[in-house]
Write a protein that holds these residues in place. Structure first.
Motif, PDB file in Angstrom:
ATOM      1  N   ALA A 240       0.832  -1.204   0.000  1.00  0.00           N
ATOM      2  CA  ALA A 240       0.000   0.000   0.000  1.00  0.00           C
ATOM      3  C   ALA A 240       0.867   1.255   0.000  1.00  0.00           C
ATOM      4  O   ALA A 240       0.555   2.244  -0.682  1.00  0.00           O
ATOM      5  CB  ALA A 240      -0.930  -0.010   1.210  1.00  0.00           C
ATOM      6  N   TYR A 241       1.953   1.223   0.757  1.00  0.00           N
ATOM      7  CA  TYR A 241       2.865   2.370   0.839  1.00  0.00           C
ATOM      8  C   TYR A 241       3.478   2.661  -0.526  1.00  0.00           C
ATOM      9  O   TYR A 241       3.499   3.817  -0.985  1.00  0.00           O
ATOM     10  CB  TYR A 241       3.949   2.061   1.864  1.00  0.00           C
TER      11      TYR A 241
ATOM     12  N   ASN B 179       2.918   5.878  -3.242  1.00  0.00           N
ATOM     13  CA  ASN B 179       4.064   6.584  -3.803  1.00  0.00           C
ATOM     14  C   ASN B 179       3.946   6.666  -5.318  1.00  0.00           C
ATOM     15  O   ASN B 179       4.221   7.714  -5.924  1.00  0.00           O
ATOM     16  CB  ASN B 179       5.358   5.885  -3.406  1.00  0.00           C
ATOM     17  N   TYR B 180       3.530   5.582  -5.959  1.00  0.00           N
ATOM     18  CA  TYR B 180       3.331   5.605  -7.408  1.00  0.00           C
ATOM     19  C   TYR B 180       2.223   6.584  -7.795  1.00  0.00           C
ATOM     20  O   TYR B 180       2.338   7.298  -8.798  1.00  0.00           O
ATOM     21  CB  TYR B 180       2.968   4.207  -7.919  1.00  0.00           C
TER      22      TYR B 180
ATOM     23  N   ALA C 274       2.731  -2.335  -7.480  1.00  0.00           N
ATOM     24  CA  ALA C 274       3.443  -2.460  -6.209  1.00  0.00           C
ATOM     25  C   ALA C 274       3.490  -3.907  -5.738  1.00  0.00           C
ATOM     26  O   ALA C 274       4.511  -4.373  -5.223  1.00  0.00           O
ATOM     27  CB  ALA C 274       2.778  -1.580  -5.155  1.00  0.00           C
ATOM     28  N   ALA C 275       2.395  -4.625  -5.899  1.00  0.00           N
ATOM     29  CA  ALA C 275       2.366  -6.028  -5.488  1.00  0.00           C
ATOM     30  C   ALA C 275       3.374  -6.850  -6.291  1.00  0.00           C
ATOM     31  O   ALA C 275       4.056  -7.727  -5.750  1.00  0.00           O
ATOM     32  CB  ALA C 275       0.960  -6.591  -5.655  1.00  0.00           C
TER      33      ALA C 275
ATOM     34  N   LEU D  26       5.650   4.656  11.605  1.00  0.00           N
ATOM     35  CA  LEU D  26       5.320   6.074  11.542  1.00  0.00           C
ATOM     36  C   LEU D  26       5.294   6.579  10.100  1.00  0.00           C
ATOM     37  O   LEU D  26       4.423   7.375   9.721  1.00  0.00           O
ATOM     38  CB  LEU D  26       6.326   6.887  12.361  1.00  0.00           C
ATOM     39  N   LEU D  27       6.239   6.120   9.292  1.00  0.00           N
ATOM     40  CA  LEU D  27       6.278   6.545   7.889  1.00  0.00           C
ATOM     41  C   LEU D  27       5.028   6.094   7.139  1.00  0.00           C
ATOM     42  O   LEU D  27       4.461   6.855   6.337  1.00  0.00           O
ATOM     43  CB  LEU D  27       7.530   5.991   7.211  1.00  0.00           C
ATOM     44  N   ILE D  28       4.598   4.883   7.382  1.00  0.00           N
ATOM     45  CA  ILE D  28       3.412   4.361   6.707  1.00  0.00           C
ATOM     46  C   ILE D  28       2.167   5.122   7.162  1.00  0.00           C
ATOM     47  O   ILE D  28       1.297   5.461   6.346  1.00  0.00           O
ATOM     48  CB  ILE D  28       3.267   2.851   6.973  1.00  0.00           C
TER      49      ILE D  28
END
Length: 304
Positions: free
Chosen positions: A76-77, A81-82, A112-113, A190-192
């Motif tokens: 998901a992250y 981004n994409y 992403a997957a 935290l980043l996610i």
């Protein structure tokens, strides 16, 4: 449904993409290469604030937290981004159609997957509550449009890529692996959590990474925070405090831990910060700062 790039494509996903190590081969100057690349992978603020991004991010979030689908957080992250990178470069096809952001989100999730070597995204299942169903062929075509906009650079440089550098260059010794893992894991969390917040797009990935690590260290390694804080301040990163405050707001944590760089410790010019620490830790802190300066100023080949 017509859209640009309808022809089939074959994109090679030979190796699983490690978000914390985006290069396909070891770089001679790893941090310099990351800093050089991050500007090409950062979203624009206008794209992050767009309605299309808001809707796409909302769909990705819904899919991620659907217990039956179990989309991995890093998938998901990377997908979001994409989305950000695409919207920073291109106008969304069919942007006035209500399903257009969903098409972008699903296509980015699918890419992403594949990059993460995760289970394929179940196109029908993630759209089970939607009135209009996007078919697999349409999504594949949109994947090609996305990759084209990204110039086929699917190995994004995100804040996760900078975690290893900051921990090796700035975290004070002794660097016990369990402690470093705890700081790193909390920083990733935290980043996610902060990624969907529009304001985070104002800061480059390196600064976002530093803010997350300082916040994480404040929570799980408080005794090491002053020395770590001073080490990070030895590096030439601007707006670290503002980024920390934005992250604190996005994640619902104390501003004191995320905005760890005090107003008396400017980080706008390399090596011009003023460091303050308790006398019992002064020797260790000074050593950490000196070490961090050497690592930040070069030569990169000596970095651990």
């Amino acid at each position: 449904m017509d859209m640009p790039g309808e022809e089939e494509y074959a994109y090679e996903y030979d190796n699983e993409f490690d978000l914390e190590n985006p290069f396909t081969s070891p770089a001679d100057e790893p941090i310099a290469s990351l800093l050089d690349a991050e500007g090409h992978h950062s979203p624009s603020v206008s794209a992050a604030a767009s309605a299309a991004r808001r809707d796409a991010a909302g769909f990705i979030s819904k899919v991620r937290y659907d217990g039956e689908l179990a989309v991995h957080p890093r998938v998901a992250y990377l997908a979001l981004n994409y989305v950000d990178r695409f919207l920073s470069k291109r106008q969304l096809p069919f942007e006035h159609k209500p399903w257009a952001p969903r098409l972008l989100a699903i296509s980015c999730l699918s890419i992403a997957a594949k990059m993460q070597r995760a289970a394929a995204i179940p196109v029908a299942d993630i759209q089970r509550d939607e009135e209009f169903m996007l078919d697999a062929a349409t999504i594949r075509r949109m994947e090609r449009v996305v990759l084209g906009a990204l110039e086929w650079r699917a190995r994004s440089v995100t804040p996760l890529a900078f975690l290893g550098f900051f921990l090796s260059a700035c975290f004070p010794p002794p660097r016990h692996p369990p402690l470093l893992d705890a700081v790193r894991n909390r920083a990733v969390d935290l980043l996610i959590r902060a990624q969907p917040e529009v304001k985070m797009a104002e800061y480059p990935p390196s600064v976002v990474a530093a803010s997350a690590l300082l916040a994480a260290a404040g929570e799980v390694a408080g005794a090491h925070l002053p020395a770590f804080q001073a080490g990070v301040a030895a590096c030439p990163f601007e707006k670290l405090r503002q980024c920390g405050e934005a992250m604190a707001a996005a994640c619902g944590i104390g501003v004191g831990t995320a905005a760890a760089t005090s107003a008396d410790t400017p980080v706008t010019v390399l090596g011009h910060g003023h460091y303050h620490s308790a006398s019992s830790e002064s020797d260790r802190t000074v050593g950490s700062v000196a070490d961090a300066k050497k690592r930040c100023m070069g030569p990169p080949s000596r970095w651990g």
